[in-house]
Design a protein around this motif. Structure first.
Motif, PDB file in Angstrom:
ATOM      1  N   ASP A   7       0.146  15.356  -0.785  1.00  0.00           N
ATOM      2  CA  ASP A   7      -1.269  15.259  -1.143  1.00  0.00           C
ATOM      3  C   ASP A   7      -2.076  15.712   0.067  1.00  0.00           C
ATOM      4  N   ALA A   8      -2.451  16.991   0.079  1.00  0.00           N
ATOM      5  CA  ALA A   8      -3.064  17.582   1.272  1.00  0.00           C
ATOM      6  C   ALA A   8      -4.487  17.089   1.530  1.00  0.00           C
ATOM      7  N   MET A   9      -5.126  16.491   0.524  1.00  0.00           N
ATOM      8  CA  MET A   9      -6.504  16.023   0.693  1.00  0.00           C
ATOM      9  C   MET A   9      -6.571  14.519   0.934  1.00  0.00           C
ATOM     10  N   GLY A  10      -5.440  13.855   1.003  1.00  0.00           N
ATOM     11  CA  GLY A  10      -5.426  12.409   1.189  1.00  0.00           C
ATOM     12  C   GLY A  10      -5.582  12.024   2.653  1.00  0.00           C
ATOM     13  N   GLY A  11      -6.462  11.047   2.920  1.00  0.00           N
ATOM     14  CA  GLY A  11      -6.614  10.536   4.281  1.00  0.00           C
ATOM     15  C   GLY A  11      -7.934  10.922   4.916  1.00  0.00           C
ATOM     16  N   ASP A  12      -8.279  10.205   5.979  1.00  0.00           N
ATOM     17  CA  ASP A  12      -9.552  10.419   6.676  1.00  0.00           C
ATOM     18  C   ASP A  12      -9.625  11.779   7.362  1.00  0.00           C
ATOM     19  N   ASN A  13      -8.476  12.303   7.805  1.00  0.00           N
ATOM     20  CA  ASN A  13      -8.456  13.526   8.600  1.00  0.00           C
ATOM     21  C   ASN A  13      -7.954  14.742   7.821  1.00  0.00           C
ATOM     22  N   ALA A  14      -7.935  14.625   6.496  1.00  0.00           N
ATOM     23  CA  ALA A  14      -7.466  15.740   5.657  1.00  0.00           C
ATOM     24  C   ALA A  14      -8.560  16.802   5.524  1.00  0.00           C
ATOM     25  N   PRO A  15      -8.164  18.076   5.378  1.00  0.00           N
ATOM     26  CA  PRO A  15      -6.774  18.558   5.321  1.00  0.00           C
ATOM     27  C   PRO A  15      -6.176  18.919   6.674  1.00  0.00           C
ATOM     28  N   TYR A  16      -6.923  18.678   7.769  1.00  0.00           N
ATOM     29  CA  TYR A  16      -6.402  19.058   9.086  1.00  0.00           C
ATOM     30  C   TYR A  16      -5.050  18.392   9.374  1.00  0.00           C
ATOM     31  N   THR A 101       1.629  10.893   0.789  1.00  0.00           N
ATOM     32  CA  THR A 101       0.168  10.862   0.726  1.00  0.00           C
ATOM     33  C   THR A 101      -0.384   9.903   1.770  1.00  0.00           C
ATOM     34  N   ALA A 102      -1.563  10.254   2.295  1.00  0.00           N
ATOM     35  CA  ALA A 102      -2.301   9.347   3.175  1.00  0.00           C
ATOM     36  C   ALA A 102      -3.584   8.905   2.487  1.00  0.00           C
ATOM     37  N   GLY A 103      -3.639   9.073   1.174  1.00  0.00           N
ATOM     38  CA  GLY A 103      -4.826   8.739   0.405  1.00  0.00           C
ATOM     39  C   GLY A 103      -4.931   7.270   0.072  1.00  0.00           C
ATOM     40  N   SER A 104      -5.769   6.964  -0.909  1.00  0.00           N
ATOM     41  CA  SER A 104      -6.048   5.588  -1.312  1.00  0.00           C
ATOM     42  C   SER A 104      -4.775   4.821  -1.661  1.00  0.00           C
ATOM     43  N   THR A 105      -4.600   3.653  -1.037  1.00  0.00           N
ATOM     44  CA  THR A 105      -3.426   2.823  -1.323  1.00  0.00           C
ATOM     45  C   THR A 105      -3.440   2.362  -2.769  1.00  0.00           C
ATOM     46  N   GLY A 106      -4.608   1.911  -3.237  1.00  0.00           N
ATOM     47  CA  GLY A 106      -4.704   1.434  -4.614  1.00  0.00           C
ATOM     48  C   GLY A 106      -4.360   2.511  -5.616  1.00  0.00           C
ATOM     49  N   ALA A 107      -4.891   3.719  -5.418  1.00  0.00           N
ATOM     50  CA  ALA A 107      -4.607   4.822  -6.337  1.00  0.00           C
ATOM     51  C   ALA A 107      -3.136   5.237  -6.261  1.00  0.00           C
ATOM     52  N   THR A 108      -2.548   5.165  -5.076  1.00  0.00           N
ATOM     53  CA  THR A 108      -1.129   5.494  -4.920  1.00  0.00           C
ATOM     54  C   THR A 108      -0.262   4.532  -5.714  1.00  0.00           C
ATOM     55  N   ILE A 109      -0.594   3.248  -5.661  1.00  0.00           N
ATOM     56  CA  ILE A 109       0.176   2.231  -6.384  1.00  0.00           C
ATOM     57  C   ILE A 109      -0.022   2.372  -7.888  1.00  0.00           C
ATOM     58  N   ILE A 296       5.922   8.012  -0.257  1.00  0.00           N
ATOM     59  CA  ILE A 296       5.583   7.452   1.051  1.00  0.00           C
ATOM     60  C   ILE A 296       4.079   7.460   1.233  1.00  0.00           C
ATOM     61  N   LYS A 297       3.535   6.279   1.540  1.00  0.00           N
ATOM     62  CA  LYS A 297       2.103   6.114   1.761  1.00  0.00           C
ATOM     63  C   LYS A 297       1.840   5.978   3.259  1.00  0.00           C
ATOM     64  N   SER A 298       1.186   6.984   3.841  1.00  0.00           N
ATOM     65  CA  SER A 298       0.834   6.951   5.258  1.00  0.00           C
ATOM     66  C   SER A 298      -0.554   6.339   5.443  1.00  0.00           C
ATOM     67  N   HIS A 299      -0.847   5.939   6.681  1.00  0.00           N
ATOM     68  CA  HIS A 299      -2.172   5.418   7.000  1.00  0.00           C
ATOM     69  C   HIS A 299      -3.244   6.449   6.669  1.00  0.00           C
TER      70      HIS A 299
END
Length: 345
Positions: A7-16, A101-109, A296-299
């Protein structure tokens, strides 16, 4: 070839961070092939910064992103997001082995349960990070946030999931399993812990060593620590904060005077080793255990190295045949009778 979707757009620092981590993973493991989901123009803009094997990376364009303010159950249904697209592809395409993914934990679950689905017999998936310990290895802690309220049968299943992960992911032949509690005595804890202790003591397929305390996660002789998601999350965040405190105080004191700075020159290699041992990100993110394929759910604040480690860990989990290992343990542990009993608790 081990094909992993990111998930390339997941996380605070995406997509970098996600793109940089993906490129690093391709260089580190030649068996990996990556599929990046997200806004294609942004992803391609980041990829221009790097040299990599273009034959082992592809992009799937997705217009939407689930952010931390979205309600997971609603976002899963209405958004054509990078995370949900990744889940649908993971479900439908046999050659896709895992998701990072480093995106939303709730959405991942939610996406994991509603789209990908659980392993047959598993009541709830559990988030399971690998915690560095003083033995130079890791301790698996689950659940760490997926299930705030649990029944005894769920905790018993977490013990099986953690044992399978320890074997498939880390080569621990007979992992020791402990139940997180407020004391090691058999009678300790609330009714949930007391009932779970009784059932775990009778279970086949795990090496149950009894109750363990929070300090035992990092310094005890235990490979898998089982907790409900509320207690596990509090324990995890406390350990992360303690590690940052120790390193922060050490840095401050070593720069407080000329003599301290000189002393640092003699111990900097030891400090570097200590930082490495206390690094929670070296294993990447937490595995969402119990789904039909590894997720795998990353920070959310993951750096490129964390994303890289998550991808490599996902590949190793697939190589270790985690899902078949879980299914085998479920077949050896007689949980049918346990389910009937614990559903009444």
């Amino acid at each position: 070839m081990i094909k992993i979707i990111v998930d390339a757009m997941g996380g605070d620092n995406a997509p970098y961070s996600t793109v940089a981590g993906a490129v690093q993973a391709l260089a580190a493991d030649k068996e990996i092939h990556l599929v990046l989901t997200g806004r294609q123009a942004e992803i391609e803009g980041e990829l221009k910064k790097y040299s990599f094997d273009k034959t082992r990376l592809e992009i799937v364009d997705c217009p939407d992103v689930i952010d931390m303010n979205d309600i997971p159950t609603e976002a899963v249904k209405r958004k054509q997001s990078s995370l949900m697209q990744a889940y649908w592809m993971l479900k439908k395409e046999e050659d896709l082995c895992a998701l990072v993914t480093a995106g939303s934990t709730g959405a991942t679950i939610v996406g994991g349960q509603l789209i990908l689905g659980r392993i047959r017999g598993i009541k709830r998936p559990a988030l399971c990070p690998a915690i560095p310990n003083t033995r130079g290895g890791v301790t698996l802690l689950l659940d760490c946030g997926a299930n705030a309220e649990c029944k005894p049968v769920m905790l018993c299943q977490f013990a099986l999931l953690g044992s399978a992960y320890a074997k498939a992911g880390f080569g621990i032949n007979n992992p020791k399993v402990g139940l997180l509690n407020n004391g090691t005595e058999e009678h300790k804890g609330d009714p949930l812990r007391q009932e779970t202790f009784k059932y775990m003591s009778q279970m086949e397929g795990i090496d149950f060593i009894g109750n363990v305390e929070g300090r035992d996660i990092m310094i005890g002789d235990c490979d898998v620590v089982v907790a409900d998601g509320f207690s596990g999350n509090v324990a995890l965040k406390s350990m992360e904060g303690c590690g940052k405190l120790v390193l922060g105080v050490l840095k401050k004191e070593l720069s407080s005077s000329l003599s301290s700075k000189i002393g640092y020159l003699f111990i900097r290699k030891a400090i570097k080793r200590m930082r490495g041992q206390l690094d929670f990100d070296k294993m990447g993110g937490a595995l969402l255990l119990g789904l039909k394929k590894p997720v795998i759910k990353s920070h959310g604040s993951s750096k490129p190295e964390t994303i890289k480690n998550s991808i490599i860990n996902a590949a190793n989990i697939y190589r270790g045949k985690l899902v078949p290992a879980v299914e085998e343990l479920l077949s050896t542990a007689d949980l049918d009778n346990l389910t009937e009993q614990t559903d009444e608790v």
